[in-house]
Design a protein around this motif. Structure first.
Motif, PDB file in Angstrom:
ATOM      1  N   GLY A  83       0.793  -1.228   0.000  1.00 17.62           N
ATOM      2  CA  GLY A  83       0.000   0.000   0.000  1.00 17.62           C
ATOM      3  C   GLY A  83       0.822   1.272   0.000  1.00 17.62           C
ATOM      4  O   GLY A  83       0.423   2.273  -0.620  1.00 17.62           O
ATOM      5  N   ASP A  84       1.978   1.268   0.660  1.00 16.82           N
ATOM      6  CA  ASP A  84       2.828   2.467   0.692  1.00 16.82           C
ATOM      7  C   ASP A  84       3.334   2.825  -0.708  1.00 16.82           C
ATOM      8  O   ASP A  84       3.423   4.004  -1.060  1.00 16.82           O
ATOM      9  N   ILE A  85       3.643   1.811  -1.502  1.00 15.64           N
ATOM     10  CA  ILE A  85       4.110   2.039  -2.874  1.00 15.64           C
ATOM     11  C   ILE A  85       2.993   2.685  -3.687  1.00 15.64           C
ATOM     12  O   ILE A  85       3.202   3.681  -4.375  1.00 15.64           O
ATOM     13  N   LEU A  86       1.797   2.136  -3.590  1.00 19.51           N
ATOM     14  CA  LEU A  86       0.663   2.667  -4.354  1.00 19.51           C
ATOM     15  C   LEU A  86       0.293   4.071  -3.893  1.00 19.51           C
ATOM     16  O   LEU A  86      -0.069   4.917  -4.710  1.00 19.51           O
ATOM     17  N   ARG A  87       0.396   4.343  -2.589  1.00 18.40           N
ATOM     18  CA  ARG A  87       0.107   5.694  -2.085  1.00 18.40           C
ATOM     19  C   ARG A  87       1.111   6.712  -2.635  1.00 18.40           C
ATOM     20  O   ARG A  87       0.733   7.776  -3.118  1.00 18.40           O
ATOM     21  N   LEU A  88       2.397   6.389  -2.546  1.00 16.14           N
ATOM     22  CA  LEU A  88       3.406   7.323  -3.047  1.00 16.14           C
ATOM     23  C   LEU A  88       3.230   7.557  -4.552  1.00 16.14           C
ATOM     24  O   LEU A  88       3.248   8.697  -5.008  1.00 16.14           O
ATOM     25  N   CYS A  89       3.027   6.477  -5.305  1.00 16.45           N
ATOM     26  CA  CYS A  89       2.902   6.615  -6.766  1.00 16.45           C
ATOM     27  C   CYS A  89       1.593   7.269  -7.178  1.00 16.45           C
ATOM     28  O   CYS A  89       1.452   7.710  -8.311  1.00 16.45           O
ATOM     29  N   GLY A  90       0.645   7.367  -6.251  1.00 12.32           N
ATOM     30  CA  GLY A  90      -0.620   8.023  -6.534  1.00 12.32           C
ATOM     31  C   GLY A  90      -0.696   9.452  -6.038  1.00 12.32           C
ATOM     32  O   GLY A  90      -1.631  10.175  -6.380  1.00 12.32           O
ATOM     33  N   THR A  91       0.285   9.874  -5.241  1.00 12.95           N
ATOM     34  CA  THR A  91       0.238  11.233  -4.678  1.00 12.95           C
ATOM     35  C   THR A  91       1.408  12.109  -5.099  1.00 12.95           C
ATOM     36  O   THR A  91       1.339  13.324  -4.962  1.00 12.95           O
ATOM     37  N   LYS A  92       2.467  11.521  -5.594  1.00 13.98           N
ATOM     38  CA  LYS A  92       3.640  12.283  -6.033  1.00 13.98           C
ATOM     39  C   LYS A  92       3.719  12.271  -7.556  1.00 13.98           C
ATOM     40  O   LYS A  92       3.350  11.306  -8.199  1.00 13.98           O
TER      41      LYS A  92
END
Length: 168
Positions: A83-92
């Motif tokens: 989930g951390d990977i998907l969050r970063l790639c979805g917000t940055k």
């Protein structure tokens, strides 16, 4: 276990439980640049008698220019614990951050030099066949559609032939 090539006909992803809930990374690359972008919208099926994957990207996104330049893209589905990977790639934005390095992802290449990541559960490598801008003028019933649009542009739809698949 590393990702291994699999027969496209035998890969049966549970698309409704992935897209919109767990989501995935759409990845495109051109001129030495690679950018993964979290997506929640995707269709998989058959069109023109071939297996296809359809994804959507707004023109404001960094990935849009990479999709326009390249002939291939990939869709990578990650395990729930990523989930951390998907969050970063979805917000940055890839304009500001090297998301591959920031997430510690292992870059691999498929057909057409298409970039994907070894940490995924499964990956589709797609060759672009068709692109078309979505348009408000084509909306038949805006009940579930129009709230997705405001100040940002309408998505461009990309239909890609699934030419390779990888799975654990």
């Amino acid at each position: 276990m590393k990702l291994q090539p699999v027969d496209i006909q035998t890969l049966t992803p549970e698309i409704f439980s992935v897209f919109g809930q767990r989501n995935a990374l759409l990845t495109a690359g051109a001129e030495g640049k690679v950018n993964p972008m979290t997506i929640g919208w995707c269709q998989l099926g058959r069109l023109w008698s071939i297996p296809v994957c359809t994804v959507y990207v707004r023109p404001e996104r960094y990935t849009y220019s990479l999709m326009e330049q390249g002939d291939y893209f990939t869709v990578s589905v990650f395990p729930e614990e990523a989930g951390d990977i998907l969050r970063l790639c979805g917000t940055k934005s890839g304009r500001d951050v090297d998301k591959v390095a920031a997430c510690g992802l292992t870059l691999r290449r498929g057909a057409g030099d298409a970039p994907f990541f070894d940490e995924a559960e499964w990956v589709l490598v797609c060759r672009k066949l068709y692109a078309q801008d979505l348009s408000e003028s084509c909306v038949q019933d805006g009940t579930h559609i129009l709230h997705h649009y405001g100040a940002q542009g309408w998505h461009r739809m990309y239909v890609g032939e699934v030419v390779e698949a990888y799975a654990r």
